[in-house]
Design a protein around this motif. Structure first.
Motif, PDB file in Angstrom:
ATOM      1  N   VAL A 188       0.825  -1.212   0.000  1.00 40.96           N
ATOM      2  CA  VAL A 188       0.000   0.000   0.000  1.00 40.96           C
ATOM      3  C   VAL A 188       0.857   1.259   0.000  1.00 40.96           C
ATOM      4  CG1 VAL A 188      -1.780  -1.244   1.259  1.00 40.96           C
ATOM      5  CG2 VAL A 188      -0.213   0.236   2.509  1.00 40.96           C
ATOM      6  N   GLY A 189       2.142   1.129   0.338  1.00 40.24           N
ATOM      7  CA  GLY A 189       3.039   2.279   0.352  1.00 40.24           C
ATOM      8  C   GLY A 189       3.227   2.849   1.743  1.00 40.24           C
ATOM      9  N   LEU A 190       4.465   3.164   2.087  1.00 35.24           N
ATOM     10  CA  LEU A 190       4.755   3.726   3.404  1.00 35.24           C
ATOM     11  C   LEU A 190       4.094   5.088   3.573  1.00 35.24           C
ATOM     12  CD1 LEU A 190       6.372   2.816   5.898  1.00 35.24           C
ATOM     13  CD2 LEU A 190       8.243   4.259   5.089  1.00 35.24           C
ATOM     14  N   GLN A 191       3.954   5.841   2.475  1.00 33.86           N
ATOM     15  CA  GLN A 191       3.306   7.152   2.566  1.00 33.86           C
ATOM     16  C   GLN A 191       1.847   7.005   2.974  1.00 33.86           C
ATOM     17  OE1 GLN A 191       4.686  10.279   2.230  1.00 33.86           O
ATOM     18  NE2 GLN A 191       2.674  10.923   2.977  1.00 33.86           N
ATOM     19  N   THR A 192       1.180   5.951   2.497  1.00 38.54           N
ATOM     20  CA  THR A 192      -0.201   5.708   2.898  1.00 38.54           C
ATOM     21  C   THR A 192      -0.291   5.433   4.390  1.00 38.54           C
ATOM     22  OG1 THR A 192      -0.804   4.822   0.724  1.00 38.54           O
ATOM     23  CG2 THR A 192      -2.206   4.196   2.569  1.00 38.54           C
ATOM     24  N   LEU A 193       0.623   4.608   4.901  1.00 39.00           N
ATOM     25  CA  LEU A 193       0.645   4.342   6.342  1.00 39.00           C
ATOM     26  C   LEU A 193       0.932   5.620   7.121  1.00 39.00           C
ATOM     27  CD1 LEU A 193       2.551   0.924   6.517  1.00 39.00           C
ATOM     28  CD2 LEU A 193       0.096   1.365   6.330  1.00 39.00           C
ATOM     29  N   ALA A 194       1.797   6.462   6.576  1.00 40.08           N
ATOM     30  CA  ALA A 194       2.103   7.735   7.239  1.00 40.08           C
ATOM     31  C   ALA A 194       0.848   8.597   7.344  1.00 40.08           C
ATOM     32  CB  ALA A 194       3.201   8.474   6.479  1.00 40.08           C
ATOM     33  N   GLU A 195       0.084   8.651   6.269  1.00 39.24           N
ATOM     34  CA  GLU A 195      -1.126   9.469   6.261  1.00 39.24           C
ATOM     35  C   GLU A 195      -2.123   9.001   7.312  1.00 39.24           C
ATOM     36  OE1 GLU A 195      -2.471   9.148   2.274  1.00 39.24           O
ATOM     37  OE2 GLU A 195      -0.871  10.415   1.451  1.00 39.24           O
ATOM     38  N   VAL A 196      -2.141   7.706   7.579  1.00 43.01           N
ATOM     39  CA  VAL A 196      -3.123   7.148   8.511  1.00 43.01           C
ATOM     40  C   VAL A 196      -2.607   7.143   9.952  1.00 43.01           C
ATOM     41  CG1 VAL A 196      -4.524   5.113   9.061  1.00 43.01           C
ATOM     42  CG2 VAL A 196      -4.104   5.729   6.666  1.00 43.01           C
ATOM     43  N   TRP A 197      -1.318   6.806  10.160  1.00 46.31           N
ATOM     44  CA  TRP A 197      -0.824   6.509  11.501  1.00 46.31           C
ATOM     45  C   TRP A 197       0.190   7.482  12.075  1.00 46.31           C
ATOM     46  CZ3 TRP A 197       0.334   0.667  10.287  1.00 46.31           C
ATOM     47  CH2 TRP A 197      -0.871  -0.058  10.306  1.00 46.31           C
ATOM     48  N   SER A 198       0.960   8.152  11.250  1.00 43.21           N
ATOM     49  CA  SER A 198       2.162   8.821  11.769  1.00 43.21           C
ATOM     50  C   SER A 198       1.875  10.010  12.688  1.00 43.21           C
ATOM     51  CB  SER A 198       3.064   9.277  10.612  1.00 43.21           C
ATOM     52  OG  SER A 198       2.442  10.330   9.886  1.00 43.21           O
ATOM     53  N   ALA A 199       0.690  10.603  12.594  1.00 40.03           N
ATOM     54  CA  ALA A 199       0.391  11.752  13.445  1.00 40.03           C
ATOM     55  C   ALA A 199      -0.089  11.359  14.829  1.00 40.03           C
ATOM     56  CB  ALA A 199      -0.670  12.637  12.771  1.00 40.03           C
ATOM     57  N   ARG A 200      -0.303  10.076  15.067  1.00 33.60           N
ATOM     58  CA  ARG A 200      -0.772   9.645  16.377  1.00 33.60           C
ATOM     59  C   ARG A 200       0.375   9.624  17.391  1.00 33.60           C
ATOM     60  NH1 ARG A 200      -4.122  11.730  16.828  1.00 33.60           N
ATOM     61  NH2 ARG A 200      -4.788  10.586  18.687  1.00 33.60           N
TER      62      ARG A 200
END
Length: 203
Positions: free
Chosen positions: A60-72
């Protein structure tokens, strides 16, 4: 969770964040998606599903995971998953660099080296196997053990980054020390997450 085309994201900073336009909705989505993935993985004995979960950054791409999880926050389930996946990507992309740092730190952090389970001196394939085992442990086995091993690995590697290239110029040295400090902070956060998971408080 809506997936996008994978977009490369250099794993230079494990604590990188991606602001969301609607913070409440983004937070709910982050925690819900993390819980669903972990629950689904831990409830299944399908090796193909496990492999798909472990390969999320490459599918799915690390950027996609960043968009979903990285701000938590770091000490939450999505925050912990984000850091584990970025750690894995760093090792996959730069195993020689990571191995050099781990080797430099191993003798100065022997207890953490033992907890990580990495043989010393590590080969690049040893480090790839370690992060493979850590991600596998998220979805099967003891999640707290996986988090503790990841924390120990980060601690040793951060120690190594802090002592490597001590004769480099001031600018380069300062950046190296900043990276070591970020990695050490990640180690502390993952240790805290392991304790939260054991108490049933990692959400």
């Amino acid at each position: 969770m809506r997936f996008h085309k994978p977009i490369p994201l250099p794993p230079d900073s494990i604590d990188a964040t991606t602001p969301a336009p609607d913070q409440l909705e983004a937070a709910e989505m982050a925690h819900r998606s993390a819980a669903v993935l972990v629950d689904r993985g831990r409830a299944s004995d399908d090796p193909e599903l496990l492999q798909r979960l472990m390969d999320l950054p490459r599918t799915v791409g690390l950027q996609t995971l960043a968009e979903v999880w990285s701000a938590r926050p770091a000490r939450t389930l999505p925050g912990a998953l984000w850091r584990l996946y970025v750690l894995d990507e760093w090792v996959q992309r730069a195993p020689e660099v990571v191995a050099e740092a781990f080797t430099a730190g191993a003798s100065r952090a022997e207890v953490y080296r033992v907890i990580s389970g990495v043989v010393e001196p590590p080969r690049p394939e040893d480090l790839r196997e370690l992060t493979h085992q850590i991600l596998s442990g998220v979805y099967e086995g003891d999640l707290d053990v996986a988090l503790e091993r990841a924390a120990a690995f980060c601690h040793v590697t951060a120690t190594g980054l802090a002592v490597l290239h001590e004769d480099d110029g001031e600018s380069s040295r300062s950046e190296q020390l900043r990276r070591a400090a970020r990695l050490q902070e990640t180690a502390t956060d993952l240790q805290a997450c392991a304790k939260l998971w054991l108490r049933g408080d990692l959400h």
